[in-house]
Design a protein around this motif. Sequence first.
Motif, short mmCIF file in Angstrom:
data_model
loop_
_atom_site.label_atom_id
_atom_site.label_comp_id
_atom_site.label_asym_id
_atom_site.label_seq_id
_atom_site.Cartn_x
_atom_site.Cartn_y
_atom_site.Cartn_z
N THR A 35 0.80 -1.22 0.00
CA THR A 35 0.00 0.00 0.00
C THR A 35 0.83 1.27 0.00
OG1 THR A 35 -0.13 0.12 2.42
CG2 THR A 35 -1.84 -1.16 1.28
N LEU A 36 1.98 1.26 0.67
CA LEU A 36 2.86 2.42 0.79
C LEU A 36 2.12 3.66 1.28
CD1 LEU A 36 5.03 1.96 -2.41
CD2 LEU A 36 5.59 1.31 -0.07
N ASP A 37 1.24 3.47 2.26
CA ASP A 37 0.45 4.57 2.81
C ASP A 37 0.86 4.92 4.24
OD1 ASP A 37 -1.64 6.45 2.49
OD2 ASP A 37 -2.93 5.20 3.74
N PHE A 38 1.78 4.21 4.80
CA PHE A 38 2.29 4.40 6.16
C PHE A 38 1.27 4.05 7.25
CE2 PHE A 38 4.81 7.49 3.68
CZ PHE A 38 6.03 6.84 3.80
N PHE A 39 0.10 3.54 6.87
CA PHE A 39 -0.91 3.16 7.86
C PHE A 39 -0.51 1.84 8.51
CE2 PHE A 39 -4.82 1.02 9.12
CZ PHE A 39 -5.38 1.98 9.97
N PHE A 40 -0.29 0.83 7.69
CA PHE A 40 0.03 -0.49 8.23
C PHE A 40 1.42 -0.52 8.87
CE2 PHE A 40 -3.37 -1.42 5.25
CZ PHE A 40 -4.20 -2.19 6.05
N LEU A 41 2.31 0.36 8.42
CA LEU A 41 3.62 0.46 9.05
C LEU A 41 3.49 0.89 10.51
CD1 LEU A 41 6.71 0.39 8.88
CD2 LEU A 41 6.61 2.76 8.10
N MET A 42 2.62 1.87 10.76
CA MET A 42 2.41 2.34 12.13
C MET A 42 1.81 1.24 13.00
SD MET A 42 3.69 5.25 11.79
CE MET A 42 4.40 5.55 10.21
N LEU A 43 0.89 0.46 12.42
CA LEU A 43 0.31 -0.67 13.15
C LEU A 43 1.36 -1.75 13.40
CD1 LEU A 43 -3.16 -1.04 11.39
CD2 LEU A 43 -2.61 0.19 13.50
N ALA A 44 2.24 -1.97 12.43
CA ALA A 44 3.30 -2.96 12.60
C ALA A 44 4.25 -2.56 13.73
CB ALA A 44 4.07 -3.14 11.29
N ILE A 45 4.58 -1.28 13.79
CA ILE A 45 5.45 -0.81 14.87
C ILE A 45 4.74 -0.96 16.21
CG2 ILE A 45 6.65 1.20 15.82
CD1 ILE A 45 7.11 2.08 12.88
N GLY A 46 3.43 -0.72 16.23
CA GLY A 46 2.65 -0.96 17.45
C GLY A 46 2.71 -2.42 17.86
N ALA A 47 2.62 -3.32 16.88
CA ALA A 47 2.71 -4.76 17.18
C ALA A 47 4.09 -5.13 17.71
CB ALA A 47 2.38 -5.57 15.93
N VAL A 48 5.11 -4.51 17.18
CA VAL A 48 6.47 -4.75 17.70
C VAL A 48 6.54 -4.31 19.16
CG1 VAL A 48 8.89 -4.05 17.53
CG2 VAL A 48 7.63 -4.69 15.47
N SER A 49 5.92 -3.18 19.48
CA SER A 49 5.93 -2.73 20.88
C SER A 49 5.15 -3.70 21.76
CB SER A 49 5.38 -1.31 20.99
OG SER A 49 4.00 -1.28 20.67
N GLY A 50 4.10 -4.31 21.22
CA GLY A 50 3.40 -5.36 21.96
C GLY A 50 4.29 -6.56 22.20
N ALA A 51 5.11 -6.90 21.21
CA ALA A 51 6.06 -8.01 21.37
C ALA A 51 7.09 -7.70 22.44
CB ALA A 51 6.75 -8.31 20.04
N VAL A 52 7.55 -6.45 22.47
CA VAL A 52 8.52 -6.05 23.50
C VAL A 52 7.87 -6.15 24.88
CG1 VAL A 52 9.86 -4.11 24.40
CG2 VAL A 52 9.86 -4.60 21.94
#
Length: 153
Positions: free
Chosen positions: A31-48
């Motif tokens: 998509t290259l819209d930066f929406f899912f990237l922000m959610l992915a970073i949120g998921a990484v923070s959940g993993a941490v």
Amino acid sequence: MQSMWDWFSEHAWVLAWAGTALVLGTIELTTLDFFFLMLAIGAVSGAVAAATGAEFLVQVLVAVAVSVALLGVVRPIAKKRLLKPPPSSFGVAALVGQSGVVIERVDAHNGLIRLAGEVWSARCYDGRSIIEEGATIEVVEIRGATALVLEEG
């Protein structure tokens, strides 16, 4: 010694969050819209959070808070900076139409202006006007290292 399956069972939430981040990151690549990237970073923070031993509710709250913060603050800035169209002109041609400020009276033969953070020699475009120090000007043309200007307003 601990088996690999024991490690996986003890760290299931870390793996789930990491897998979610991987899937969201892959979707972002399409998509290259930066929406899912922000959610992915949120998921990484959940993993941490999961890796540090936080309860599931805390993991979710951390992931949501980070995602919302990134979507509200970082995404608009990233889209503005990275997805803006290329400039239509380059070099001194890009200065035509820009506004500047007279720092030394401009007439048909002499003058200095501040334009795009630099000091430029300037002349009145019509060859007759006089523009006093402090006035706002618009660049009409660039000839060599001299800006031909008109007073705004």
